[in-house]
Design an enzyme around this catalytic site. Structure first.
Site, PDB file in Angstrom:
ATOM      1  N   LYS A   1      45.633  31.226  45.016  1.00 19.95           N
ATOM      2  CA  LYS A   1      44.686  31.723  43.994  1.00 19.95           C
ATOM      3  C   LYS A   1      43.443  32.218  45.094  1.00 19.95           C
ATOM      4  O   LYS A   1      43.444  32.014  46.099  1.00 19.95           O
ATOM      5  CB  LYS A   1      43.945  30.445  43.217  1.00 19.95           C
ATOM      6  CG  LYS A   1      43.809  29.173  44.053  1.00 19.95           C
ATOM      7  CD  LYS A   1      43.205  28.883  45.159  1.00 19.95           C
ATOM      8  CE  LYS A   1      41.597  29.218  45.086  1.00 19.95           C
ATOM      9  NZ  LYS A   1      41.133  28.867  46.597  1.00 19.95           N
TER      10      LYS A   1
ATOM     11  N   TYR B   1      38.127  27.433  40.349  1.00 22.41           N
ATOM     12  CA  TYR B   1      38.751  26.253  39.765  1.00 22.41           C
ATOM     13  C   TYR B   1      37.736  25.711  38.640  1.00 22.41           C
ATOM     14  O   TYR B   1      38.380  25.190  37.659  1.00 22.41           O
ATOM     15  CB  TYR B   1      38.527  24.975  40.853  1.00 22.41           C
ATOM     16  CG  TYR B   1      39.382  25.141  41.826  1.00 22.41           C
ATOM     17  CD1 TYR B   1      40.632  24.302  41.603  1.00 22.41           C
ATOM     18  CD2 TYR B   1      39.096  25.522  43.052  1.00 22.41           C
ATOM     19  CE1 TYR B   1      41.427  24.485  42.817  1.00 22.41           C
ATOM     20  CE2 TYR B   1      40.190  25.840  44.179  1.00 22.41           C
ATOM     21  CZ  TYR B   1      41.476  25.143  43.849  1.00 22.41           C
ATOM     22  OH  TYR B   1      42.182  25.080  45.013  1.00 22.41           O
TER      23      TYR B   1
HETATM   24  P1  NDP Z   1      43.258  30.748  56.919  1.00 21.24           P
HETATM   25  O1  NDP Z   1      42.489  31.678  57.555  1.00 21.24           O
HETATM   26  O2  NDP Z   1      43.428  29.300  57.338  1.00 21.24           O
HETATM   27  O3  NDP Z   1      44.869  31.509  56.852  1.00 21.24           O
HETATM   28  C1  NDP Z   1      44.863  32.690  56.505  1.00 21.24           C
HETATM   29  C2  NDP Z   1      46.355  33.196  57.132  1.00 21.24           C
HETATM   30  O4  NDP Z   1      46.669  34.476  56.840  1.00 21.24           O
HETATM   31  C3  NDP Z   1      45.918  33.294  58.791  1.00 21.24           C
HETATM   32  O5  NDP Z   1      46.089  32.072  59.477  1.00 21.24           O
HETATM   33  C4  NDP Z   1      47.082  34.301  59.099  1.00 21.24           C
HETATM   34  O6  NDP Z   1      48.298  33.751  59.328  1.00 21.24           O
HETATM   35  C5  NDP Z   1      47.032  35.134  57.932  1.00 21.24           C
HETATM   36  N1  NDP Z   1      46.318  36.534  58.115  1.00 21.24           N
HETATM   37  C6  NDP Z   1      46.900  37.621  57.755  1.00 21.24           C
HETATM   38  N2  NDP Z   1      46.063  38.730  57.863  1.00 21.24           N
HETATM   39  C7  NDP Z   1      44.878  38.231  58.275  1.00 21.24           C
HETATM   40  C8  NDP Z   1      43.413  38.749  58.438  1.00 21.24           C
HETATM   41  N3  NDP Z   1      42.896  39.656  58.467  1.00 21.24           N
HETATM   42  N4  NDP Z   1      42.584  37.781  58.400  1.00 21.24           N
HETATM   43  C9  NDP Z   1      42.888  36.408  58.655  1.00 21.24           C
HETATM   44  N5  NDP Z   1      44.167  35.872  58.449  1.00 21.24           N
HETATM   45  C10 NDP Z   1      45.047  36.802  58.152  1.00 21.24           C
HETATM   46  O7  NDP Z   1      43.053  30.831  55.333  1.00 21.24           O
HETATM   47  P2  NDP Z   1      43.668  29.603  54.197  1.00 21.24           P
HETATM   48  O8  NDP Z   1      44.992  29.318  54.575  1.00 21.24           O
HETATM   49  O9  NDP Z   1      42.602  28.634  54.081  1.00 21.24           O
HETATM   50  O10 NDP Z   1      43.623  30.316  52.709  1.00 21.24           O
HETATM   51  C11 NDP Z   1      44.539  31.510  52.504  1.00 21.24           C
HETATM   52  C12 NDP Z   1      44.681  31.512  50.966  1.00 21.24           C
HETATM   53  O11 NDP Z   1      44.981  30.428  50.260  1.00 21.24           O
HETATM   54  C13 NDP Z   1      43.548  31.961  50.414  1.00 21.24           C
HETATM   55  O12 NDP Z   1      43.764  32.907  49.106  1.00 21.24           O
HETATM   56  C14 NDP Z   1      42.862  30.733  49.775  1.00 21.24           C
HETATM   57  O13 NDP Z   1      42.018  30.937  48.668  1.00 21.24           O
HETATM   58  C15 NDP Z   1      44.052  29.958  49.484  1.00 21.24           C
HETATM   59  N6  NDP Z   1      43.728  28.684  49.544  1.00 21.24           N
HETATM   60  C16 NDP Z   1      44.276  27.775  48.519  1.00 21.24           C
HETATM   61  C17 NDP Z   1      44.148  26.262  48.473  1.00 21.24           C
HETATM   62  C18 NDP Z   1      44.429  25.740  47.519  1.00 21.24           C
HETATM   63  O14 NDP Z   1      44.177  24.599  47.247  1.00 21.24           O
HETATM   64  N7  NDP Z   1      45.122  26.085  46.424  1.00 21.24           N
HETATM   65  C19 NDP Z   1      43.488  25.805  49.610  1.00 21.24           C
HETATM   66  C20 NDP Z   1      42.932  26.552  50.752  1.00 21.24           C
HETATM   67  C21 NDP Z   1      43.086  28.036  50.674  1.00 21.24           C
HETATM   68  P3  NDP Z   1      49.146  34.540  60.233  1.00 21.24           P
HETATM   69  O15 NDP Z   1      48.617  34.316  61.704  1.00 21.24           O
HETATM   70  O16 NDP Z   1      50.520  33.533  60.311  1.00 21.24           O
HETATM   71  O17 NDP Z   1      49.567  35.807  60.182  1.00 21.24           O
END
Ligand code: NDP
Length: 377
Positions: A143, A228
């Site tokens: 989401k 949410y």
């Molecule tokens: P993070 O920043 O921790 O991780 C995102 C990952 O996406 C990065 O580590 C990277 O992984 C990859 N990525 C690819 N392109 C980019 C870019 N241009 N900039 C940054 N990261 C990039 O974010 P979150 O994990 O917190 O959030 C990711 C998604 O999950 C969002 O849509 C958020 O809304 C959702 N979310 C949902 C939650 C829930 O409870 N349902 C809780 C937290 C987040 P790599 O290095 O492997 O490419």
């Protein structure tokens, strides 16, 4: 959400240094929640999942999946080779199931992966989900599923065309106390629902993070945490709103630049006459509360949407359903939805994500124009 953020900040501190959580203690409750016996080995179908985006939440999902019986992490898609290496070791992922953002279309030739879970910044979801669909794999997308309703519709169309399922990571739709309130509402135990209040927010840290970059986040708190309250207003009332009003306030225009909302208060009106009053913010901690009121009683949850344990009570007394790790149950249930066509109590499909984004589009419009925005319901 504050605890969630602290947890995520801890997790993202560096994968090599990660004190990975043991979910062994969760295995039994996860099995109970998914309806499978903890004693008998599971012999049914298993959803083989690749995670795209190995960040904070991707790591949490991967750890929670260790306790799954019906879903298994088998692949990764990442832009960071060092993370791929660490995940291969940690989760025994073979080289042939590892991809990057340039070559992951080749996943279509990989018979050992059924679904890809897209867990990247919001603005990337649409294109990545469509590419996954075109590769013939089921899509689970975090989401908000996209930046707006138009994008969400494109994703739905692409998945239909490719004949794959599209699910959105709405973990609260499987949370036991949330489901108990929904059961009570459906059984008439709350009477006629008249009011919902949804308060969701946390004080965001690092001003350089993607969540505060409109190009990657698509907005601010509303896209990330306000969603949410939007989603909760719908599953708690059981109705679709027919109008929206909204007001935006900003205390820090340097941190929350143009198009990145800090705080939005919004109101929703439902066909029955019920109303919702909600607050979405990136500048207040401990804000995580749902309250639903009907002619026959009330229910409240606080915390309502964090990683739990969710706490709550109703006019009948405390809610006592056991806490289960949300992502473990979500992935067990999503396995059944994808592989066995199970219908969840609260939908988690693309249409569900689209409904939220139509409302969020209207909230942004209402905040900008100061006018009441009608919705088709
Ligand atoms: P993070 O920043 O921790 O991780 C995102 C990952 O996406 C990065 O580590 C990277 O992984 C990859 N990525 C690819 N392109 C980019 C870019 N241009 N900039 C940054 N990261 C990039 O974010 P979150 O994990 O917190 O959030 C990711 C998604 O999950 C969002 O849509 C958020 O809304 C959702 N979310 C949902 C939650 C829930 O409870 N349902 C809780 C937290 C987040 P790599 O290095 O492997 O490419």
């Amino acid at each position: 959400m504050n605890n969630r953020r602290k947890f995520l900040q801890h997790l993202t501190g560096g994968i090599a240094a990660l004190p990975f959580l043991s979910l062994n203690s969760f295995a039994t409750t996860g099995a109970e929640a998914s309806g499978s016996s903890p004693e008998l080995p599971y012999a049914g179908p298993v959803l083989r999942v690749a995670i795209m985006g190995l960040g904070g939440y991707g790591t949490m999902v991967a750890e929670a999946m260790r306790a799954c019986k019906k879903a298994k992490l088998v692949g990764v898609i990442s832009g960071t080779p060092a993370k791929i290496n660490a995940w291969q070791t940690r989760y025994h992922i073979p080289e042939k199931n590892c991809y990057n953002y340039e070559n992951f279309d080749k996943i279509k030739d990989n018979p050992d992966i059924d679904a890809v879970y897209v867990i990247t910044p919001n603005a990337l979801h649409k294109e990545q989900a469509i590419r996954v669909a075109r590769a013939g794999k089921h899509v689970i997308c975090e989401k908000p599923m996209a930046l707006n309703a138009k994008e969400a519709q494109e994703m739905i169309d692409a998945c239909k065309k490719a004949n794959v399922k599209l699910l959105v990571g709405y973990r609260m739709h499987f949370e036991p106390k949330t489901l108990e309130i929904i059961r009570m509402r459906k059984a008439g135990e709350l009477g006629k629902v008249q009011f919902f209040q949804g308060l969701t927010g946390f004080a965001i840290g690092d001003p350089g993070q993607w969540r505060l970059n409109k190009a990657l986040a698509g907005g601010g708190a509303m896209m990330d945490i306000g969603i949410y309250s939007v989603n909760g207003a719908r599953y708690m009332t059981g109705e679709e709103p027919v109008w929206v009003t909204a007001e935006e306030t900003k205390t820090d225009p340097a941190k929350f630049r143009e198009g990145v909302d800090e705080t939005i208060q919004f109101q929703l009106g439902f066909p029955s006459g019920a109303v919702a009053s909600c607050l979405s913010t990136y500048s207040m901690n401990f804000l995580d509360r749902f309250f639903v009121l009907g002619t026959g009683g009330f229910a409240e949850l606080q915390p309502a949407t964090n990683y739990g344990p969710i706490q709550g009570k109703t006019h009948k007394g405390p809610l006592t359903a056991l806490h289960v790790p949300h992502q473990t149950v979500q992935m067990e249930e999503m396995s059944d939805i994808i592989l066995q066509n199970k219908t969840p109590i609260v939908p988690v499909d693309g249409e569900e994500g689209l409904k939220d984004l139509k409302i969020i589009d209207a909230i942004y419009q209402a905040a900008k124009t100061g006018k009441k925005v009608p919705l088709s319901g």
